[in-house]
Design an enzyme around this catalytic site. Structure first.
Site, short mmCIF file in Angstrom:
data_model
loop_
_atom_site.label_atom_id
_atom_site.label_comp_id
_atom_site.label_asym_id
_atom_site.label_seq_id
_atom_site.Cartn_x
_atom_site.Cartn_y
_atom_site.Cartn_z
N GLU A 172 -28.00 -16.56 -12.89
CA GLU A 172 -27.16 -15.79 -13.81
C GLU A 172 -26.10 -16.69 -14.44
O GLU A 172 -25.82 -16.60 -15.64
CB GLU A 172 -26.50 -14.63 -13.08
CG GLU A 172 -27.45 -13.50 -12.72
CD GLU A 172 -26.81 -12.44 -11.85
OE1 GLU A 172 -27.31 -11.30 -11.87
OE2 GLU A 172 -25.82 -12.74 -11.14
N LEU A 196 -23.84 -9.81 -6.00
CA LEU A 196 -24.29 -8.88 -4.96
C LEU A 196 -25.78 -8.60 -5.08
O LEU A 196 -26.41 -8.17 -4.12
CB LEU A 196 -23.48 -7.58 -5.01
CG LEU A 196 -21.98 -7.71 -4.69
CD1 LEU A 196 -21.34 -6.34 -4.57
CD2 LEU A 196 -21.76 -8.51 -3.41
#
EC number: 5.3.1.6
Length: 234
Positions: free
Chosen positions: A107, A100
């Site tokens: 990541e 989000l």
């Protein structure tokens, strides 16, 4: 108590896993921001020394530099000791929905490069099944957008192009777009992940499966640490 306080407490506890001399992954998002500030404080007062970090976004890199945290790259440190990041949803098996914040590709690369991936979150992020609260972000190349929308819809999602505050399409650090897909409760995350990966034009998705070693979760009753015995890395 405030959810921000729980996130800060989780971040502070997660920092206890950082040791001097480590190369670590630095996550993106509000909980990661608390972690960065806590890390900077520990470096400044000498509790930690010779720690370098690989940022998972330009946003994280900017904040880390402002705080005086030494940065490095995966070229220089292809194997990281630890990665610290938040999550949008965490199920009982430590499967995650992330993205989000718009940085899920980096990541995921950083988490996969680390010997241990520690997730920091408030209790509000715990769910019984993924998809209960959050859409599933899917990062796609611009050219493949029409195909990706059709294929994701065929899988049962409701893809919505993510836009920024100005109403323009949100562009990731890699120059891609994000479709926030509303699947509802995801019955089989592994099967859905495989199906999404098979769509030409998809760069990454927000399902992080079998990656988290430990979740540090703070709430009104204190902090709990959940380990995943079947994680790919301990």
């Amino acid at each position: 108590m405030d959810d921000h306080l729980y996130r800060r407490r989780a971040a502070e506890r997660a920092l206890d896993y950082v040791e001097s001399g480590m190369a670590i992954g630095l996550g993106t998002g509000s909980t990661a921001s608390f972690m960065l500030r806590g890390l900077a404080a520990r470096l400044a007062d000498g509790r930690l020394q010779r720690v370098v970090g690989v940022p998972t976004s330009e946003q994280t890199a900017v904040l880390a530099r402002e705080l005086g945290i030494p940065l490095t790259t995966l070229d220089r440190h292809p194997s990281l000791d630890l990665a610290l990041d938040g999550a949008d949803e965490i199920d009982p098996h430590l499967r995650l929905i992330k993205g989000l914040g718009g940085a899920m590709l980096r990541e995921k690369i950083v988490a996969a490069s680390a010997a241990r991936f520690v997730v920091m979150a408030s209790v509000s992020k715990r769910v019984e099944r993924l998809g209960e609260r959050s859409p599933l972000p899917v990062e796609v190349v611009t050219f493949g957008m029409p195909l990706c929308i059709r294929r994701l819809a065929a899988l049962g999602g409701e893809p919505v192009l993510r836009c920024d505050h100005s109403g323009a399409p949100f562009v990731t650090d890699e120059g891609n777009l994000i479709l926030d897909c509303h699947f509802g409760v995801i019955a089989d995350p592994e099967a859905l992940a495989a199906a999404i990966c098979a769509i030409p034009g998809v760069v990454a998705h927000g399902l992080f499966l079998g990656m988290a070693s430990l979740a540090v979760i703070a709430g009104p009753d204190g902090i709990v640490e959940l380990e995943c015995p079947d994680a790919s890395r301990r």
